[in-house]
Design a protein around this motif. Sequence first.
Motif, PDB file in Angstrom:
ATOM      1  N   ALA A 313     -10.657   6.212   5.224  1.00 51.36           N
ATOM      2  CA  ALA A 313     -10.853   4.739   6.359  1.00 51.36           C
ATOM      3  C   ALA A 313     -11.177   5.827   7.230  1.00 51.36           C
ATOM      4  O   ALA A 313     -10.551   6.594   7.967  1.00 51.36           O
ATOM      5  N   LEU A 329      -5.311   0.090   9.519  1.00 52.45           N
ATOM      6  CA  LEU A 329      -4.891   0.758   8.893  1.00 52.45           C
ATOM      7  C   LEU A 329      -3.246  -0.042   8.466  1.00 52.45           C
ATOM      8  O   LEU A 329      -2.514   0.111   7.058  1.00 52.45           O
ATOM      9  N   LEU A 332      -4.373  -2.587   6.373  1.00 48.58           N
ATOM     10  CA  LEU A 332      -5.267  -1.844   4.764  1.00 48.58           C
ATOM     11  C   LEU A 332      -3.100  -2.015   4.248  1.00 48.58           C
ATOM     12  O   LEU A 332      -3.596  -2.424   2.917  1.00 48.58           O
ATOM     13  N   PRO A 341      -4.656   6.219   2.049  1.00 46.72           N
ATOM     14  CA  PRO A 341      -6.051   6.478   2.835  1.00 46.72           C
ATOM     15  C   PRO A 341      -5.676   7.750   3.041  1.00 46.72           C
ATOM     16  O   PRO A 341      -4.902   8.155   3.901  1.00 46.72           O
TER      17      PRO A 341
END
Length: 435
Positions: A313, A329, A332, A341
């Motif tokens: 990431a 994030l 995600l 990540p």
Amino acid sequence: MSIPVVTVGEAEEDVVGGLERLHGPVTVVRRCTELTELLAACQSGLARAAVVADGCESLTASLVDRLGAVGVAIIALTDNAEEAARLRGIGVASTLTGVEPAALAGRISEAVAQLTGTPRGAGHGSGVGDTGAALRQLPGEQVDVPPASGAGRIIAVWGPAGSPGRTFIAANIAGELAAEGKSVLLVDADSYGASIAAVLGLLDESAGLAQACRLADQGLLDEDALLKVAIPVTTKLGTFRVLTGITRADRWTELRAAALSLVLERAKAIADVVVVDTGFCLEADEELSFDTMAPRRNAATLRSLEVADTVFAVGAADPVGVPRLVRGLADLESAVPHVSPVVVMNKVRAAAVGRSPERQLRDAWERYGPSSGITAFLPADSSAADAALLGGSLLLESAPESKLRRAIADLVCAPVQRSPRSSVFSSTPRRLLKG
Ligand SMILES: Nc1ncnc2c1ncn2[C@@H]1O[C@H](COP(=O)(O)OP(=O)(O)O)[C@@H](O)[C@H]1O
Ligand SMILES: [Mg+2]
């Protein structure tokens, strides 16, 4: 409980009659005259299995995926061995047209059981610019990509909006792994701004990934076919292959999730490491659409992240990039919860965050509080990055001694001096890798 089944095809009279006479394991709830009708019936939740008695040539991986998504297993009837193999490749069980009703019912039960036990998606599964000392395509026979072990791993490079450096990092990672002797396939799966070809100085208009997806959808993507559409690119230190991205943003419909799963599955057979450059957007656009057959713009990114073994990431290390990455994030985590990540801060420079930028960034990170800490800091180096861009080359050629090159190589490679040929995965810290 009897399995509700829908059927399609001219041969259905025999099939349906036979199944109905069994009075047991399966119940034919609708006979359809064409595939679109069958699809509509399945999407309304009517059936658990579909028998395609005729016209199985029209079945594609996307169709199978959509039916799988609504919990419908498919059995196709065909006497053609090649067609049966193609169907197997896209996740469809088949049987001969003269099959006994009881045997057909058995196959239906098996297919339904298999579908229930298999997580979604898991079953599926030019020319080059002469850029000086940069990259060039080799003629087919001369390609010197090392043979793959057959058990490739997938690295996805993702990052939020704002060009944090996903493509730059993905391309350089691919080059460094190839320099280490790995067999590498670089895949441009950014459905918004494909740019691997431009970064590598390729005059490539072939949209290799779209071609591979088309073949996969039709069940025709074997390893040879994939090797044909993945163009080889050579650097001073090694050769790797590239599936270039879509040439116009409006071609994103060609990158459907089911086909991409198959492409990535095959890719693992031809490469030790598959590096995927993804888009930024993680929105599940499927949920916004009532038409479950509609392609999804973010499917390529989401599916790549779902199947990746490692997800980098990438965020830009400045007051705009850091909060974007923090929000990204969180997105995600909700889009692909199983991913851990590896957070990479790129373009790290004092001018944007103050003195001792790494410390500043770590402090800021702790205050924001995302659960994954920062794993790597890649320095900003505009002259190295621009020289690479200008030459259509990678850092290993345009700025081999730069700290930036070393920092990117360290993400995936063993320290070069110590062990130039050692395995990327055995030497990379365990926390960088999933599973
Ligand atoms: N560490 C870095 N230092 C300086 N420039 C960088 C660095 N990383 C990337 N860049 C540059 O930033 C720009 C955007 O990078 P790119 O990889 O295209 O972003 P993305 O794929 O995330 O949209 C490119 O011009 C690239 O050369
Ligand atoms: Mg990009």
